[in-house]
Scaffold this active site. Structure first.
Site, PDB file in Angstrom:
ATOM      1  N   CYS A   8     -19.400 -41.894 -22.483  1.00  0.00           N
ATOM      2  CA  CYS A   8     -19.416 -40.732 -21.727  1.00  0.00           C
ATOM      3  C   CYS A   8     -20.526 -40.797 -20.744  1.00  0.00           C
ATOM      4  CB  CYS A   8     -19.192 -39.309 -22.118  1.00  0.00           C
ATOM      5  SG  CYS A   8     -20.423 -39.227 -23.448  1.00  0.00           S
TER       6      CYS A   8
ATOM      7  N   CYS B  26     -13.484 -25.160  -3.160  1.00  0.00           N
ATOM      8  CA  CYS B  26     -13.810 -24.057  -3.988  1.00  0.00           C
ATOM      9  C   CYS B  26     -14.764 -22.904  -3.311  1.00  0.00           C
ATOM     10  CB  CYS B  26     -14.549 -24.435  -5.345  1.00  0.00           C
ATOM     11  SG  CYS B  26     -14.667 -23.053  -6.487  1.00  0.00           S
TER      12      CYS B  26
ATOM     13  N   CYS C 107     -19.349 -28.484 -10.624  1.00  0.00           N
ATOM     14  CA  CYS C 107     -18.829 -29.255  -9.745  1.00  0.00           C
ATOM     15  C   CYS C 107     -19.962 -29.772  -8.952  1.00  0.00           C
ATOM     16  CB  CYS C 107     -17.727 -29.025  -9.035  1.00  0.00           C
ATOM     17  SG  CYS C 107     -16.215 -28.334  -9.992  1.00  0.00           S
TER      18      CYS C 107
ATOM     19  N   CYS D 174     -11.222 -20.814 -11.437  1.00  0.00           N
ATOM     20  CA  CYS D 174     -11.774 -22.036 -11.540  1.00  0.00           C
ATOM     21  C   CYS D 174     -10.708 -23.281 -11.141  1.00  0.00           C
ATOM     22  CB  CYS D 174     -12.100 -22.482 -12.801  1.00  0.00           C
ATOM     23  SG  CYS D 174     -12.771 -24.187 -12.936  1.00  0.00           S
TER      24      CYS D 174
ATOM     25  N   GLN E 142     -10.727 -34.893 -25.768  1.00  0.00           N
ATOM     26  CA  GLN E 142     -10.998 -34.972 -24.332  1.00  0.00           C
ATOM     27  C   GLN E 142     -10.254 -34.096 -23.515  1.00  0.00           C
ATOM     28  OE1 GLN E 142     -12.224 -37.521 -22.756  1.00  0.00           O
ATOM     29  NE2 GLN E 142     -13.027 -38.626 -24.806  1.00  0.00           N
TER      30      GLN E 142
ATOM     31  N   CYS F 201     -21.917 -22.265  -8.470  1.00  0.00           N
ATOM     32  CA  CYS F 201     -21.588 -22.677  -9.485  1.00  0.00           C
ATOM     33  C   CYS F 201     -22.127 -24.040  -9.752  1.00  0.00           C
ATOM     34  CB  CYS F 201     -19.977 -22.755  -9.811  1.00  0.00           C
ATOM     35  SG  CYS F 201     -19.439 -23.519 -11.373  1.00  0.00           S
TER      36      CYS F 201
ATOM     37  N   TYR G  98     -18.245 -42.427 -35.124  1.00  0.00           N
ATOM     38  CA  TYR G  98     -18.151 -41.215 -34.606  1.00  0.00           C
ATOM     39  C   TYR G  98     -16.583 -41.019 -34.150  1.00  0.00           C
ATOM     40  CZ  TYR G  98     -22.543 -43.492 -33.605  1.00  0.00           C
ATOM     41  OH  TYR G  98     -23.855 -44.025 -33.640  1.00  0.00           O
TER      42      TYR G  98
ATOM     43  N   GLU H 137     -17.807 -39.774 -39.442  1.00  0.00           N
ATOM     44  CA  GLU H 137     -17.886 -38.727 -38.622  1.00  0.00           C
ATOM     45  C   GLU H 137     -18.691 -37.768 -39.241  1.00  0.00           C
ATOM     46  OE1 GLU H 137     -17.969 -35.578 -36.105  1.00  0.00           O
ATOM     47  OE2 GLU H 137     -16.990 -37.527 -35.443  1.00  0.00           O
TER      48      GLU H 137
END
Length: 442
Positions: A395, A81, A92, A177, A271, A89, A300, A324
């Site tokens: 995550c 990129c 990434c 992108c 996701q 940016c 959650y 939730e």
């Protein structure tokens, strides 16, 4: 006001040997004087010139970019990129690393966090040390998987769309992108101007073809007339109430996973990798091994992904409670699972709602907490319910490791851990840990 002994070191350059990878998309290095640098755009074992981007003479550590590579790693490639690199940016972290090297680096971070925060080796955590790519992402070096189905573009003062620079509010204007999914790229957000907008979020649902654009105007800004090549719903963020309001089309997109369709409203969580939901459901169900008649908790729960999967497997005599905090997500979850009488969804924070339910035991628990993790209080409560298996979807490896340490204090240990590379080119990684009581060898 800066202390008289402090002096900014921003712009100062050091020639350093790059050490191990660290959590957050950078590597650790030390200056000749022993000062710690967190260096982006570098790889372990390289010798680079690192230019300081944040830090003062009194700082515990400095942040820096590798602006010149003197001795390159065999894992280095030229970033595909043109918007990736020092000062550009911030989206990434690992464009300059081969795909296999990216996954090894993520694995090293997971292993380090497990040992440092939970005192677990990979073997003790039930992990073989591999980070698994999604099917279709196994591409040769130089090719970038287009996986991101949700991209939030920032807009500069001239109305040009781009992405934020690393740890900055500055906008790197882009014309494409590379990691954006085809459905996002086809909207052409970068190719038109967005006057008076602060941000533009583009969503391309992977299972239905639904597309959505969410506009956030600057204070006093007026919405532009949106004319895009593809059918798309348009929503806006209200200036006063900060809520999402439909302008044109549906207020939701439809996603598919595990054979069901899920309504995800108003920019709600799903996701971002098109294969992640299915792969996570598979990993969680394989780990939990639901039985007919089980009582299960989905904490959650978002729009009901795992609650739906559990309900399908436990049969009519089983029960699932989902909790939730998001009001719209709860509405969506109830809609998505309305055909399953054995599912109940409650709104509120897990640590507040779960005690009020007066549930004293559960057979299975799945939790997918936010990045900060579940925390000691919630872990203690979950362990008291005596579930035979718990699935923890994480995550953030640091939060996972902290909570695994809390679970260990309460008599639960991980017996299986899997790591997935659903975020190629970035430092992010998803994990699924399966825990069971130490006293019960099932």
């Amino acid at each position: 006001m800066q202390h008289e002994t402090e002096a900014s070191l921003v712009g100062h350059e050091y020639e350093v040997e790059v050490g191990p990878v660290a959590h957050g998309g950078h590597c650790v290095a030390r200056t000749d004087a022993g000062r710690v640098l967190f260096v982006r755009h570098a790889l372990p074992g390289e010798r680079v010139v690192a230019r300081v981007t944040e830090g003062e003479s009194t700082s515990r550590f400095l942040r820096a970019d590798a602006v010149q590579v003197l001795e390159a790693s065999k894992d280095r490639v030229e970033a595909p990129c043109p918007f990736s690199g020092p000062g550009k940016c911030g989206g990434c972290d690992w464009q300059h690393a081969k795909p296999g090297a990216q996954r090894r680096l993520k694995g090293e971070v997971i292993a380090e966090q497990l040992m440092r925060l939970a005192g677990l080796t990979p073997e003790e955590a039930g992990w073989d040390g591999t980070v698994v790519p999604a099917d279709g992402d196994k591409l040769p070096a130089g090719e970038v998987p287009a996986w991101r189905t949700r991209v939030q573009y920032a807009v500069d003062a001239e109305g040009h769309a781009g992405l934020r620079k690393h740890r900055s509010h500055e906008v790197e204007v882009i014309d494409r992108c590379l990691i954006a999914a085809p459905g996002v790229s086809e909207l052409g957000i970068e190719k038109r101007e967005w006057p008076q907008m602060a941000s533009v979020e583009a969503i391309a649902a992977s299972g239905s073809g639904d597309r959505q654009v969410i506009l956030t105007p600057r204070p006093g800004g007026r919405l532009p007339i949106v004319e895009l090549d593809k059918p798309v719903s348009v929503l806006r963020i209200g200036e006063k109430d900060k809520q999402v309001h439909p302008v044109h089309g549906r207020a939701f997109v439809r996603e598919r996973a595990d054979g069901r369709t899920y309504r995800v409203g108003e920019g709600g969580f799903w996701q971002v990798h098109p294969q992640a939901a299915d792969m996570l459901v598979k990993a969680v169900m394989q780990g939990l091994m639901p039985r007919k008649g089980d009582m299960a908790l989905d904490l959650y729960c978002g729009v009901g992904l795992f609650a739906g999967a559990l309900a399908e497997r436990i049969g009519d005599k089983g029960a699932v409670l989902g909790i939730e905090s998001g009001k719209r997500a709860v509405e969506d979850a109830r809609h998505n699972l309305k055909d399953l009488d054995r599912v109940r969804i409650e709104q509120g924070k897990v640590e507040q709602v779960l005690p009020r339910t007066r549930i004293e035991e559960a057979d299975l628990i799945v939790l997918d907490p936010p990045r900060a993790g579940a925390g000691k209080q919630t872990v203690r409560h979950l362990a008291s319910l005596g579930a035979r298996r718990i699935a923890y979807v994480a995550c953030d490896p640091a939060a996972l490791a902290r909570d695994l340490a809390y679970f260990a204090e309460e008599g639960y240990k991980p017996v299986k851990l899997r790591a997935f590379d659903f975020f190629p080119m970035t430092h992010h990684v998803e994990c699924v840990a399966i825990l069971k009581p130490v006293a019960k060898e099932l």
